[in-house]
Design a protein around this motif. Structure first.
Motif, short mmCIF file in Angstrom:
data_model
loop_
_atom_site.label_atom_id
_atom_site.label_comp_id
_atom_site.label_asym_id
_atom_site.label_seq_id
_atom_site.Cartn_x
_atom_site.Cartn_y
_atom_site.Cartn_z
N GLU A 195 70.50 88.96 23.46
CA GLU A 195 69.55 89.91 22.88
C GLU A 195 69.77 90.04 21.37
O GLU A 195 68.82 90.16 20.59
N VAL A 196 71.04 90.00 20.95
CA VAL A 196 71.35 90.07 19.51
C VAL A 196 70.81 88.84 18.80
O VAL A 196 70.19 88.94 17.73
N VAL A 197 71.04 87.67 19.38
CA VAL A 197 70.55 86.42 18.78
C VAL A 197 69.04 86.44 18.64
O VAL A 197 68.48 86.11 17.57
N LYS A 198 68.36 86.82 19.70
CA LYS A 198 66.90 86.85 19.70
C LYS A 198 66.37 87.80 18.61
O LYS A 198 65.46 87.43 17.84
N SER A 199 66.92 89.00 18.54
CA SER A 199 66.43 89.99 17.59
C SER A 199 66.82 89.65 16.15
O SER A 199 66.03 89.86 15.23
N ALA A 200 68.03 89.13 15.96
CA ALA A 200 68.47 88.77 14.61
C ALA A 200 67.57 87.69 14.03
O ALA A 200 67.22 87.72 12.84
N GLY A 201 67.17 86.74 14.86
CA GLY A 201 66.28 85.67 14.39
C GLY A 201 64.94 86.22 13.94
O GLY A 201 64.38 85.78 12.92
N LYS A 202 64.41 87.18 14.67
CA LYS A 202 63.13 87.79 14.31
C LYS A 202 63.23 88.56 13.00
O LYS A 202 62.24 88.74 12.30
N LEU A 203 64.45 89.00 12.69
CA LEU A 203 64.67 89.76 11.46
C LEU A 203 65.04 88.86 10.29
O LEU A 203 65.36 89.35 9.20
N GLY A 204 65.02 87.55 10.50
CA GLY A 204 65.27 86.61 9.42
C GLY A 204 66.70 86.21 9.22
O GLY A 204 67.03 85.50 8.26
N ALA A 205 67.59 86.63 10.11
CA ALA A 205 69.00 86.23 9.99
C ALA A 205 69.23 84.87 10.63
O ALA A 205 68.47 84.44 11.51
#
Length: 397
Positions: A195-205
């Motif tokens: 879930e962290v990976v998925k959300s971080a990617g959407k935030l540009g990280a």
């Protein structure tokens, strides 16, 4: 933050004087039998031995304290409730064996537990066969309330709430652009990391390891040198670990010894003082998300003092949620008892699942149709001067 949530404690304590201040270990006390009483049991299922015993024991102790505090209410309802603690050792296979044991003991009408989502995943469908309700003070795995296990409920947030909150805090508040993500390969740790990976990617990280997806490690290993060396070479701003404090402390310590200069972050599995005990000064400044409430200050001091008097220890974070989970169960048993059904598993389950707007130590408790608590909140904490300190609510958008 914990300070803000303390106001809820005053409400909870005023609603019936629920926190007792007597000495003695409540888990070892048996309520006296009275004439015409219905006798039932509530099982706690959590790790009472092994590396995660601190959190598991806190859940059991909190539940025992709640049972002690409900003695008068239960006596008035002519119901005797006994505690049946079970040690799942944080092992899904052990949890499955316990589930069969509970199923065969028809005096057990409800379960408070578990700590680990992987253990809960093996227990919930077994208990569903005879409508044994579970009230979890800790499980965050998404699948647990998405699998039609109608007997499973939880007081805490889901990983698809916690993971995005972690990613937002890491990228927006800590300004992390390059993240390393590790997990312990468990239902909980891997699910949260994904879930962290998925959300971080959407935030540009950018996720620097595991081909941009993070990677799992063996939590029982003593040396993670090759993994950490490869990660450090990528110079991440933040290293996130999805797992429990018993591995997180040594992992963080080892990363610092190898020269990692960035930040560390984890989820609610970090929420115990043993993180500091195991990681020492290396964990100073580590961030993590968890449930909230400061039980050592303000109105919460009554709960803090009652727990310390009973167990000669400060209450870890999940002690209060074990306490609240048991209170929800006991209210359900009392409600079912009004129609003579306190010993009916289906009736107790129906009463528990109908819980709405219950004032718990850390906030409002209740369940939606899936068994989730719609009022759950994700909070951020840090290690400051060797203590776990609240920062405030995590950004939810």
């Amino acid at each position: 933050m914990r300070e803000k949530l303390a106001s809820f404690l005053g409400i909870a304590l005023l609603l019936g004087g629920l926190v007792g201040c007597g000495g003695g270990n409540p888990a070892e006390q048996t309520l006296p039998t009275g004439p015409g009483e219905t006798v039932v049991k509530v099982a706690t299922v959590s790790p009472l031995s092994g590396g995660q015993a601190a959190l598991g024991t806190a859940i059991k102790n909190g539940a025992a304290l709640a049972l002690k505090d409900y003695a008068d209410k239960l006596k008035a309802a002519k119901i005797r409730v006994e505690l049946a603690p079970q040690d799942d050792k944080a092992e899904p296979s052990t949890g499955s064996q316990i589930a069969e044991k509970i199923l065969n003991d028809t005096s057990i009408v409800a379960v408070v537990g578990t700590l680990n989502s992987g253990v809960a995943k093996g227990i919930a469908p077994v208990l569903l066969r005879d409508n044994v309700v579970m009230v979890s003070p800790a499980n965050t795995g998404v699948a647990l309330t998405e699998s039609n296990w109608h007997n499973f409920t939880r007081l805490v947030f889901r990983d698809d709430q916690q993971g995005p909150a972690i990613a937002r805090y890491a990228t927006q508040s800590l300004n992390a652009k390059n993240l390393a993500v590790l997990h312990d390969k468990t239902e909980y740790g891997q699910g949260l990391a994904e879930e962290v990976v998925k959300s971080a990617g959407k935030l540009g990280a950018r996720i620097v390891n595991g081909a941009g997806k993070g990677e799992g490690i063996d939590p029982k290993a003593a040396d993670w040198s090759s993994t950490l060396t490869a990660i450090i070479a990528q110079n991440p701003d933040l290293l996130f670990y999805g797992g429990i404090y018993d591995t997180a402390g040594p992992l963080i310590k080892q990363a610092r010894e190898k020269g990692y200069k960035g930040k560390f972050m984890g989820g609610d599995g970090f929420d115990d003082a043993k993180l500091v005990e195991l990681g020492g000064s290396a964990v100073e400044g580590t961030y993590f998300t968890s449930i909230g409430a400061d039980y050592a200050q303000n109105e919460g001091k009554q709960f803090f003092d009652a727990y310390k008097a009973a167990y000669n220890a400060k209450p870890p974070g999940y002690a209060a949620y074990g306490y609240d989970a048991m209170r929800v169960v006991l209210e359900g048993i009392i409600s079912a008892g009004k129609t003579g059904k306190a010993n009916s598993r289906p009736d107790v389950m129906a009463a528990v699942k109908a819980t709405k707007g219950f004032k718990g130590l850390g906030g409002t408790l209740g369940f939606d149709a899936k068994g989730d608590n719609p009022d759950s909140v994700v909070f951020v904490f840090t290690v400051r001067n060797g203590e776990l300190a609240g920062i405030g609510p995590a950004p939810m958008k």
